[in-house]
Each structure stands twice: as structure tokens, then as C-alpha cells.
Design a protein around this motif. Structure first.
Motif, PDB file in Angstrom:
ATOM      1  N   LEU A  67      60.069  28.183  39.848  1.00 54.42           N
ATOM      2  CA  LEU A  67      59.216  29.100  39.792  1.00 54.42           C
ATOM      3  C   LEU A  67      58.017  29.420  41.272  1.00 54.42           C
ATOM      4  CD1 LEU A  67      56.628  28.597  36.587  1.00 54.42           C
ATOM      5  CD2 LEU A  67      58.856  29.883  36.792  1.00 54.42           C
ATOM      6  N   ALA A  68      57.897  28.374  42.176  1.00 54.80           N
ATOM      7  CA  ALA A  68      57.560  28.523  43.604  1.00 54.80           C
ATOM      8  C   ALA A  68      58.785  29.902  43.980  1.00 54.80           C
ATOM      9  CB  ALA A  68      56.719  27.861  43.877  1.00 54.80           C
ATOM     10  N   ARG A  85      56.569  42.042  37.233  1.00 52.94           N
ATOM     11  CA  ARG A  85      57.020  40.767  37.458  1.00 52.94           C
ATOM     12  C   ARG A  85      56.519  39.823  38.215  1.00 52.94           C
ATOM     13  NH1 ARG A  85      62.478  41.812  37.255  1.00 52.94           N
ATOM     14  NH2 ARG A  85      63.303  43.956  36.844  1.00 52.94           N
ATOM     15  N   LEU A  86      55.328  40.304  38.768  1.00 47.56           N
ATOM     16  CA  LEU A  86      54.510  39.343  39.660  1.00 47.56           C
ATOM     17  C   LEU A  86      54.306  38.557  39.073  1.00 47.56           C
ATOM     18  CD1 LEU A  86      54.590  37.909  42.685  1.00 47.56           C
ATOM     19  CD2 LEU A  86      52.510  39.499  43.008  1.00 47.56           C
ATOM     20  N   MET A  87      52.712  38.982  37.747  1.00 49.51           N
ATOM     21  CA  MET A  87      52.185  38.943  37.173  1.00 49.51           C
ATOM     22  C   MET A  87      53.147  37.627  36.226  1.00 49.51           C
ATOM     23  SD  MET A  87      49.735  40.707  34.136  1.00 49.51           S
ATOM     24  CE  MET A  87      51.077  41.411  33.325  1.00 49.51           C
ATOM     25  N   ALA A  88      54.362  37.735  35.163  1.00 51.05           N
ATOM     26  CA  ALA A  88      55.336  36.813  34.378  1.00 51.05           C
ATOM     27  C   ALA A  88      54.954  35.700  35.137  1.00 51.05           C
ATOM     28  CB  ALA A  88      56.153  37.649  34.049  1.00 51.05           C
ATOM     29  N   ALA A  89      55.572  36.289  36.472  1.00 55.35           N
ATOM     30  CA  ALA A  89      55.815  34.436  37.363  1.00 55.35           C
ATOM     31  C   ALA A  89      54.981  33.951  37.401  1.00 55.35           C
ATOM     32  CB  ALA A  89      56.946  35.389  38.440  1.00 55.35           C
ATOM     33  N   ARG A  90      53.760  34.688  38.133  1.00 54.73           N
ATOM     34  CA  ARG A  90      52.347  33.785  37.741  1.00 54.73           C
ATOM     35  C   ARG A  90      52.040  32.969  36.934  1.00 54.73           C
ATOM     36  NH1 ARG A  90      49.395  38.298  42.355  1.00 54.73           N
ATOM     37  NH2 ARG A  90      50.733  37.190  43.955  1.00 54.73           N
ATOM     38  N   LEU A  91      51.694  33.744  35.870  1.00 56.68           N
ATOM     39  CA  LEU A  91      51.910  33.325  34.187  1.00 56.68           C
ATOM     40  C   LEU A  91      52.381  32.048  34.352  1.00 56.68           C
ATOM     41  CD1 LEU A  91      50.670  36.187  31.983  1.00 56.68           C
ATOM     42  CD2 LEU A  91      48.909  34.421  33.046  1.00 56.68           C
ATOM     43  N   PRO A 107      42.537  16.785  35.445  1.00 57.93           N
ATOM     44  CA  PRO A 107      42.022  17.798  34.010  1.00 57.93           C
ATOM     45  C   PRO A 107      41.762  19.205  34.695  1.00 57.93           C
ATOM     46  CG  PRO A 107      40.078  16.758  35.955  1.00 57.93           C
ATOM     47  CD  PRO A 107      41.575  16.149  36.483  1.00 57.93           C
ATOM     48  N   VAL A 108      42.512  19.519  33.709  1.00 52.05           N
ATOM     49  CA  VAL A 108      42.726  21.327  33.967  1.00 52.05           C
ATOM     50  C   VAL A 108      41.896  22.168  33.200  1.00 52.05           C
ATOM     51  CG1 VAL A 108      44.081  22.689  33.124  1.00 52.05           C
ATOM     52  CG2 VAL A 108      44.806  20.017  33.144  1.00 52.05           C
ATOM     53  N   PRO A 109      41.790  23.305  34.286  1.00 50.80           N
ATOM     54  CA  PRO A 109      40.626  24.046  33.496  1.00 50.80           C
ATOM     55  C   PRO A 109      40.709  24.913  32.845  1.00 50.80           C
ATOM     56  CG  PRO A 109      41.576  25.202  35.426  1.00 50.80           C
ATOM     57  CD  PRO A 109      42.388  23.436  35.114  1.00 50.80           C
ATOM     58  N   THR A 110      40.086  25.146  31.042  1.00 50.51           N
ATOM     59  CA  THR A 110      40.095  25.995  29.816  1.00 50.51           C
ATOM     60  C   THR A 110      40.564  27.431  30.221  1.00 50.51           C
ATOM     61  OG1 THR A 110      38.539  26.350  28.868  1.00 50.51           O
ATOM     62  CG2 THR A 110      39.857  24.227  28.655  1.00 50.51           C
ATOM     63  N   ALA A 111      41.218  28.070  30.540  1.00 54.23           N
ATOM     64  CA  ALA A 111      41.736  29.910  31.023  1.00 54.23           C
ATOM     65  C   ALA A 111      43.050  29.861  29.354  1.00 54.23           C
ATOM     66  CB  ALA A 111      43.014  30.167  32.485  1.00 54.23           C
ATOM     67  N   ILE A 112      42.493  31.621  29.100  1.00 55.48           N
ATOM     68  CA  ILE A 112      43.551  31.561  28.053  1.00 55.48           C
ATOM     69  C   ILE A 112      44.405  32.607  29.093  1.00 55.48           C
ATOM     70  CG2 ILE A 112      43.776  33.795  26.754  1.00 55.48           C
ATOM     71  CD1 ILE A 112      40.348  33.414  25.787  1.00 55.48           C
ATOM     72  N   PHE A 113      44.329  33.668  29.844  1.00 57.60           N
ATOM     73  CA  PHE A 113      45.139  34.002  30.787  1.00 57.60           C
ATOM     74  C   PHE A 113      45.323  33.423  31.921  1.00 57.60           C
ATOM     75  CE2 PHE A 113      43.227  38.079  28.332  1.00 57.60           C
ATOM     76  CZ  PHE A 113      44.520  37.900  27.793  1.00 57.60           C
ATOM     77  N   GLY A 114      46.436  33.578  33.111  1.00 54.77           N
ATOM     78  CA  GLY A 114      45.931  32.768  34.591  1.00 54.77           C
ATOM     79  C   GLY A 114      45.676  32.203  35.009  1.00 54.77           C
ATOM     80  N   LEU A 115      45.541  31.656  35.785  1.00 58.33           N
ATOM     81  CA  LEU A 115      44.582  31.006  36.090  1.00 58.33           C
ATOM     82  C   LEU A 115      43.787  31.786  37.661  1.00 58.33           C
ATOM     83  CD1 LEU A 115      45.923  27.059  36.950  1.00 58.33           C
ATOM     84  CD2 LEU A 115      43.780  28.164  35.250  1.00 58.33           C
ATOM     85  N   SER A 116      42.337  31.520  38.045  1.00 54.52           N
ATOM     86  CA  SER A 116      42.118  32.381  39.507  1.00 54.52           C
ATOM     87  C   SER A 116      42.685  31.774  40.636  1.00 54.52           C
ATOM     88  CB  SER A 116      40.479  32.534  39.381  1.00 54.52           C
ATOM     89  OG  SER A 116      40.188  31.507  39.778  1.00 54.52           O
ATOM     90  N   ARG A 117      42.708  32.225  41.348  1.00 52.09           N
ATOM     91  CA  ARG A 117      43.255  31.963  42.980  1.00 52.09           C
ATOM     92  C   ARG A 117      42.202  29.742  43.542  1.00 52.09           C
ATOM     93  NH1 ARG A 117      43.957  36.984  46.778  1.00 52.09           N
ATOM     94  NH2 ARG A 117      45.616  38.110  45.852  1.00 52.09           N
ATOM     95  N   GLU A 118      41.472  30.077  43.151  1.00 45.27           N
ATOM     96  CA  GLU A 118      40.925  29.080  43.775  1.00 45.27           C
ATOM     97  C   GLU A 118      40.744  27.632  42.291  1.00 45.27           C
ATOM     98  OE1 GLU A 118      36.174  27.522  42.949  1.00 45.27           O
ATOM     99  OE2 GLU A 118      36.295  29.922  43.731  1.00 45.27           O
ATOM    100  N   GLN A 119      41.222  28.233  40.753  1.00 44.72           N
ATOM    101  CA  GLN A 119      41.241  26.803  40.026  1.00 44.72           C
ATOM    102  C   GLN A 119      42.795  26.605  40.164  1.00 44.72           C
ATOM    103  OE1 GLN A 119      41.420  29.455  36.379  1.00 44.72           O
ATOM    104  NE2 GLN A 119      39.413  27.996  35.685  1.00 44.72           N
ATOM    105  N   ARG A 120      44.105  27.221  40.839  1.00 52.32           N
ATOM    106  CA  ARG A 120      45.314  27.522  40.904  1.00 52.32           C
ATOM    107  C   ARG A 120      45.136  26.582  42.368  1.00 52.32           C
ATOM    108  NH1 ARG A 120      46.959  32.077  41.672  1.00 52.32           N
ATOM    109  NH2 ARG A 120      46.768  32.884  39.624  1.00 52.32           N
ATOM    110  N   PHE A 121      44.228  26.765  43.268  1.00 55.64           N
ATOM    111  CA  PHE A 121      44.452  25.855  44.495  1.00 55.64           C
ATOM    112  C   PHE A 121      43.763  24.476  44.631  1.00 55.64           C
ATOM    113  CE2 PHE A 121      42.233  24.350  48.483  1.00 55.64           C
ATOM    114  CZ  PHE A 121      42.643  24.365  49.261  1.00 55.64           C
TER     115      PHE A 121
END
Length: 134
Positions: A67-68, A85-91, A107-121
């Protein structure tokens, strides 16, 4: 003369039912009168449903790697609807990242949609810190 009280009572019942249905769809909580029946149905469904086997972390790491690479291709490409396309790939990447973290007890943050850059990092850093690579 028509029965006005009966018509008003019927209208109130219909509106109340619609409001309960919309509330159920938006919040996920069924109306109080239906809760026991829904609990029984869910218990029956859970007994019949087989427990899925966990996915090995190595397969999740391979999926993250794939995916990366896909995200990099979409960013570098010039196909139409690049933002979608980019949004779907990131999700998809975020979903696989959460699954990988859950598989290795991070531990995993709860997010309904995608993660923020900070959460992903933070999740990627935790995986690398725990000795995982993709």
C-alpha cells in the motif's frame, strides 16, 4: 365528522416511529422496545458465526509495504481523480496499519475515517520501535 383525535394519535405514532428509526440509523442504538429482541438475534448470530483466524503480522507488513508503494505511485502519477485515488489509498493504508498494530499489541487510536498524519506517525514509530519493519 371525522375522528380527529384518532388521526392525530396515528400521526404522532408515525412521526415517533420515524424519529426512532432515524435515531437508530444515526447512533446505532435501537428503540428501547426492540432492544431485547435485537440482543437475542445478535447472540444467535454470534453463536453461528465462526471465529476468524488472526492474520499473521508478516502478511500485514507485506500489505503495508504494498500500500505504501501504491500511495507513492498515485502521488507521482497523473491519472484523473488523483485526490480521490490518493484518499482511498491512504484509507486502505490506515486500515492495514491499524490491523498490524492490533496484531502486535500496540495501542490503536479510534478513528472513523482515516488517521491524521500525527496518529499515523506515532503508530509507525511504535511499530519500528517494537522491531517491526515493512
Amino acid at each position: 365528522m371525522p375522528n380527529v383525535a384518532g388521526n392525530v394519535a396515528g400521526l404522532v405514532l408515525v412521526i415517533g416511529t420515524l424519529v426512532s428509526g432515524v435515531r437508530w440509523l444515526t447512533t446505532g442504538r435501537p428503540p428501547r422496545i426492540l432492544r431485547p429482541a435485537i440482543r437475542r438475534l445478535q447472540a444467535r448470530r454470534d453463536l453461528r458465526r465462526p471465529v476468524p483466524e488472526p492474520i499473521p503480522p508478516i502478511l500485514l507488513a507485506m500489505e503495508l509495504s504494498r500500500l505504501a508503494a501504491h500511495i507513492r505511485r498515485v502521488e507521482a502519477g497523473d491519472q484523473p481523480r488523483k485526490a480521490e485515488r490518493l484518499m482511498a489509498a491512504r484509507l486502505a493504508y490506515d486500515h492495514a496499519l491499524r490491523d498490524y498494530c492490533r496484531a502486535v499489541d500496540i495501542p490503536v487510536p479510534t478513528a472513523i475515517f482515516g488517521l491524521s498524519r500525527e496518529q499515523r506517525f506515532h503508530m509507525e514509530s511504535a511499530l519500528i520501535g517494537a522491531g517491526h519493519d515493512w
